[in-house]
Design an enzyme around this catalytic site. Structure first.
Site, mmCIF file in Angstrom:
data_model
loop_
_atom_site.group_PDB
_atom_site.id
_atom_site.type_symbol
_atom_site.label_atom_id
_atom_site.label_comp_id
_atom_site.label_asym_id
_atom_site.label_seq_id
_atom_site.Cartn_x
_atom_site.Cartn_y
_atom_site.Cartn_z
ATOM 1 N N HIS A 93 -9.740 5.505 1.391
ATOM 2 C CA HIS A 93 -8.406 5.852 0.881
ATOM 3 C C HIS A 93 -8.013 7.308 1.073
ATOM 4 C CE1 HIS A 93 -8.671 1.875 -0.941
ATOM 5 N NE2 HIS A 93 -7.360 1.925 -0.887
ATOM 6 N N ARG A 138 -6.451 -3.192 9.677
ATOM 7 C CA ARG A 138 -7.119 -4.497 9.701
ATOM 8 C C ARG A 138 -6.705 -5.323 10.912
ATOM 9 N NH1 ARG A 138 -5.513 -6.246 3.969
ATOM 10 N NH2 ARG A 138 -4.256 -4.409 4.320
ATOM 11 N N ARG A 167 -17.153 16.712 13.983
ATOM 12 C CA ARG A 167 -17.590 17.250 15.270
ATOM 13 C C ARG A 167 -18.556 18.427 15.063
ATOM 14 N NH1 ARG A 167 -15.286 16.373 20.189
ATOM 15 N NH2 ARG A 167 -13.301 15.571 19.493
ATOM 16 N N HIS A 189 -22.745 15.746 20.961
ATOM 17 C CA HIS A 189 -22.386 14.722 19.988
ATOM 18 C C HIS A 189 -21.512 13.667 20.662
ATOM 19 C CE1 HIS A 189 -18.876 17.363 20.087
ATOM 20 N NE2 HIS A 189 -18.240 16.220 20.053
ATOM 21 N N GLY A 207 0.836 -1.211 0.000
ATOM 22 C CA GLY A 207 0.000 0.000 0.000
ATOM 23 C C GLY A 207 0.863 1.250 0.000
ATOM 24 N N ASP A 228 2.205 -1.182 11.733
ATOM 25 C CA ASP A 228 1.987 -2.543 12.228
ATOM 26 C C ASP A 228 3.257 -3.388 12.299
ATOM 27 O OD1 ASP A 228 2.325 -2.681 9.505
ATOM 28 O OD2 ASP A 228 0.627 -3.989 9.114
ATOM 29 N N GLY A 282 5.622 -2.410 3.586
ATOM 30 C CA GLY A 282 5.208 -2.989 4.860
ATOM 31 C C GLY A 282 5.757 -4.392 5.053
ATOM 32 N N ASP A 283 5.140 -5.149 5.954
ATOM 33 C CA ASP A 283 5.729 -6.442 6.320
ATOM 34 C C ASP A 283 5.734 -7.438 5.165
ATOM 35 O OD1 ASP A 283 2.944 -6.820 6.577
ATOM 36 O OD2 ASP A 283 3.286 -8.556 7.872
ATOM 37 N N ALA A 330 -11.827 11.393 21.036
ATOM 38 C CA ALA A 330 -12.977 10.521 20.736
ATOM 39 C C ALA A 330 -13.577 9.988 22.038
ATOM 40 C CB ALA A 330 -12.520 9.359 19.859
ATOM 41 N N ARG A 339 -25.739 14.284 17.181
ATOM 42 C CA ARG A 339 -25.628 12.969 16.556
ATOM 43 C C ARG A 339 -24.411 12.198 17.105
ATOM 44 N NH1 ARG A 339 -25.043 14.386 10.620
ATOM 45 N NH2 ARG A 339 -27.300 14.396 10.377
ATOM 46 N N ARG A 394 -4.920 7.653 2.944
ATOM 47 C CA ARG A 394 -3.607 7.332 2.370
ATOM 48 C C ARG A 394 -2.971 8.524 1.666
ATOM 49 N NH1 ARG A 394 -2.002 2.262 2.446
ATOM 50 N NH2 ARG A 394 -3.535 0.596 2.358
ATOM 51 N N ARG A 421 0.818 -4.836 -5.779
ATOM 52 C CA ARG A 421 0.861 -6.107 -5.041
ATOM 53 C C ARG A 421 1.097 -7.157 -6.120
ATOM 54 N NH1 ARG A 421 -0.829 -4.430 0.208
ATOM 55 N NH2 ARG A 421 -2.308 -2.719 0.071
ATOM 56 N N THR A 447 4.375 2.366 5.552
ATOM 57 C CA THR A 447 2.981 1.895 5.615
ATOM 58 C C THR A 447 2.237 2.759 6.624
ATOM 59 O OG1 THR A 447 1.537 0.104 6.368
ATOM 60 C CG2 THR A 447 3.798 0.027 7.162
ATOM 61 N N ILE A 448 0.993 3.119 6.304
ATOM 62 C CA ILE A 448 0.259 3.982 7.247
ATOM 63 C C ILE A 448 -0.173 3.198 8.491
ATOM 64 C CG2 ILE A 448 -0.575 5.545 5.436
ATOM 65 C CD1 ILE A 448 -3.367 4.247 5.801
ATOM 66 N N ASP A 449 -0.125 1.859 8.410
ATOM 67 C CA ASP A 449 -0.700 1.029 9.479
ATOM 68 C C ASP A 449 0.084 1.024 10.795
ATOM 69 O OD1 ASP A 449 -2.664 0.340 7.712
ATOM 70 O OD2 ASP A 449 -1.788 -1.587 7.152
HETATM 71 P P1 ATP Z 1 0.915 -2.673 3.578
HETATM 72 O O1 ATP Z 1 1.275 -2.766 5.040
HETATM 73 O O2 ATP Z 1 0.708 -1.291 3.142
HETATM 74 O O3 ATP Z 1 -0.196 -3.616 3.190
HETATM 75 P P2 ATP Z 1 2.781 -4.623 2.587
HETATM 76 O O4 ATP Z 1 4.188 -4.506 2.140
HETATM 77 O O5 ATP Z 1 2.550 -5.479 3.827
HETATM 78 O O6 ATP Z 1 2.226 -3.155 2.761
HETATM 79 P P3 ATP Z 1 1.637 -6.661 0.883
HETATM 80 O O7 ATP Z 1 0.610 -6.565 -0.161
HETATM 81 O O8 ATP Z 1 1.422 -7.594 2.017
HETATM 82 O O9 ATP Z 1 1.882 -5.161 1.400
HETATM 83 O O10 ATP Z 1 3.036 -7.063 0.212
HETATM 84 C C1 ATP Z 1 3.507 -6.393 -0.937
HETATM 85 C C2 ATP Z 1 4.084 -7.398 -1.905
HETATM 86 O O11 ATP Z 1 5.184 -8.088 -1.292
HETATM 87 C C3 ATP Z 1 3.123 -8.508 -2.312
HETATM 88 O O12 ATP Z 1 2.287 -8.131 -3.366
HETATM 89 C C4 ATP Z 1 4.082 -9.613 -2.729
HETATM 90 O O13 ATP Z 1 4.556 -9.420 -4.026
HETATM 91 C C5 ATP Z 1 5.230 -9.448 -1.739
HETATM 92 N N1 ATP Z 1 5.032 -10.363 -0.596
HETATM 93 C C6 ATP Z 1 4.109 -10.281 0.365
HETATM 94 N N2 ATP Z 1 4.203 -11.304 1.251
HETATM 95 C C7 ATP Z 1 5.215 -12.075 0.814
HETATM 96 C C8 ATP Z 1 5.828 -13.297 1.288
HETATM 97 N N3 ATP Z 1 5.401 -13.920 2.383
HETATM 98 N N4 ATP Z 1 6.853 -13.777 0.562
HETATM 99 C C9 ATP Z 1 7.292 -13.161 -0.537
HETATM 100 N N5 ATP Z 1 6.778 -12.007 -1.031
HETATM 101 C C10 ATP Z 1 5.759 -11.469 -0.379
#
Ligand code: ATP
Length: 319
Positions: free
Chosen positions: A250, A171, A154, A215, A11, A129, A102-103, A186, A162, A253, A72, A125-127
């Site tokens: 979105h 998520r 507000r 509110h 993302g 996480d 992200g992860d 909040a 309301r 984002r 992705r 990543t905005i999350d």
């Molecule tokens: P966000 O936190 O914004 O969702 P993200 O990096 O976690 O970001 P993902 O869609 O999970 O977003 O991963 C991005 C891309 O990284 C995937 O489309 C895929 O190509 C690759 N990827 C994700 N998970 C794996 C994995 N376990 N092994 C290999 N490649 C991966």
């Protein structure tokens, strides 16, 4: 290391451009050749790779999204895809990679590392996480975007007396709801990490009504297993006051990155390039307290996220 590549993946997050700019210019300042890979791993598989110059990253520091675009990639998830990606890097003579994402993107980086590519992960990543870092790039901007939504809501919620549920992104990780909820005052914060007690939520709303509040604002992370519209009707029925659900989606984002995200992006991305230059093993870059840190990739991904219980409890006391 003489030739490095940069990609943004997963993302998009405000501040990714600031990270791309910093990585390109740091690399050039150290006399490395820097290549931009478009559309994350998907573009890498297609060989969408272009040489970056100082000017390629001009006028992007303040822009949301990512000039390298992001994707992705299903194809990259297979061993064949990863072999092909590693070969593509070899074809272009790229020895090291800065992966901003992200992860999931980091797990992909780890797979490339196993194929002999040095990979430095910059958390974009905005999350918020990722367990090994206090903050990720884009999170602060997203929280500020939600805060400005809370202010707008507000006004109108007071005028109509309301209750409004604002469903924010997250998520598995409720950090946007948690931080925006505290900073935006909040009345209720709902996150996936804490079981929701609907009776308690309604008592809180009723208490506010009885004390003359015009509110109530409820911030709910999308990962909470309740449909926001159904939740609004349930609260309306139980409290006798109109309730609505708003899902900004979105909008969270986009937008110009906050000063904090631009600084974080600049510090982390330059650290990533420095580590490549120094020929270090693959690492994930983060911030702990005020310090920019780096951990071995595998180790970083194993660190479990801790939920900010103290912030959650404080928000309950103050609302
Ligand atoms: P966000 O936190 O914004 O969702 P993200 O990096 O976690 O970001 P993902 O869609 O999970 O977003 O991963 C991005 C891309 O990284 C995937 O489309 C895929 O190509 C690759 N990827 C994700 N998970 C794996 C994995 N376990 N092994 C290999 N490649 C991966």
């Amino acid at each position: 290391m003489k030739r490095i590549g940069i990609l943004t993946s997963g993302g998009d997050a405000p501040g990714m451009n600031a990270a791309v700019r910093a990585a390109v210019r740091k690399g050039l300042s150290m006399e490395m050749e820097v290549y931009g890979i478009e559309r994350g791993y998907e573009g890498l598989l297609d060989g969408d790779i272009k040489k970056m110059e100082w000017k390629s990253v001009g006028d992007i520091l303040q822009r949301g999204g990512t000039i390298l675009r992001t994707a992705r990639s299903e194809r990259f998830m297979t061993a064949e895809g990863q072999d092909h990606a590693a070969k593509m890097l070899e074809t272009f003579g790229i020895e090291g990679l800065v992966v901003i994402g992200g992860d999931g993107s980091f797990r992909g980086g780890l797979d490339l590392d196993k194929r002999g590519i040095k990979v430095m992960g910059v958390p974009g990543t905005i999350d918020n996480d990722l367990g090994y870092t206090d903050y990720t790039i884009g999170f602060d901007t997203a929280v500020n975007t939600v805060l400005s939504l809370i202010s707008n809501i507000r006004d109108t919620a007071s005028a109509h007396e309301r209750t409004t549920i604002i469903e924010v992104m997250g998520r598995h990780c409720g950090d946007i709801a948690l931080h925006a909820g505290l900073a935006g005052g909040a009345d209720v914060i709902m996150v996936p990490e804490i079981e929701v007690d609907l009776n308690k939520v309604c008592r809180k709303v009723l208490r506010g009504q009885q004390s003359g509040k015009l509110h109530s604002i409820i911030i709910k992370a999308e990962g909470v297993q309740m449909n926001s519209i159904e939740l609004a009707s349930e609260i309306e029925e139980r409290t006798g006051r109109e309730a609505r659900a708003v899902v900004p989606g979105h909008i969270q984002r986009g937008g110009t990155p906050s000063g904090r995200d631009r600084i974080l992006a600049s510090l982390m991305a330059t650290k990533a390039v420095q580590l490549l230059y120094d020929d270090e093993e693959s690492k994930a870059i983060g911030i702990v307290g005020d310090e920019i840190v780096s951990y071995a990739f595998e180790e970083a991904l194993k660190i479990k996220r801790e939920f900010g219980n103290d912030i959650f409890e404080l928000a309950e006391i103050l609302s």
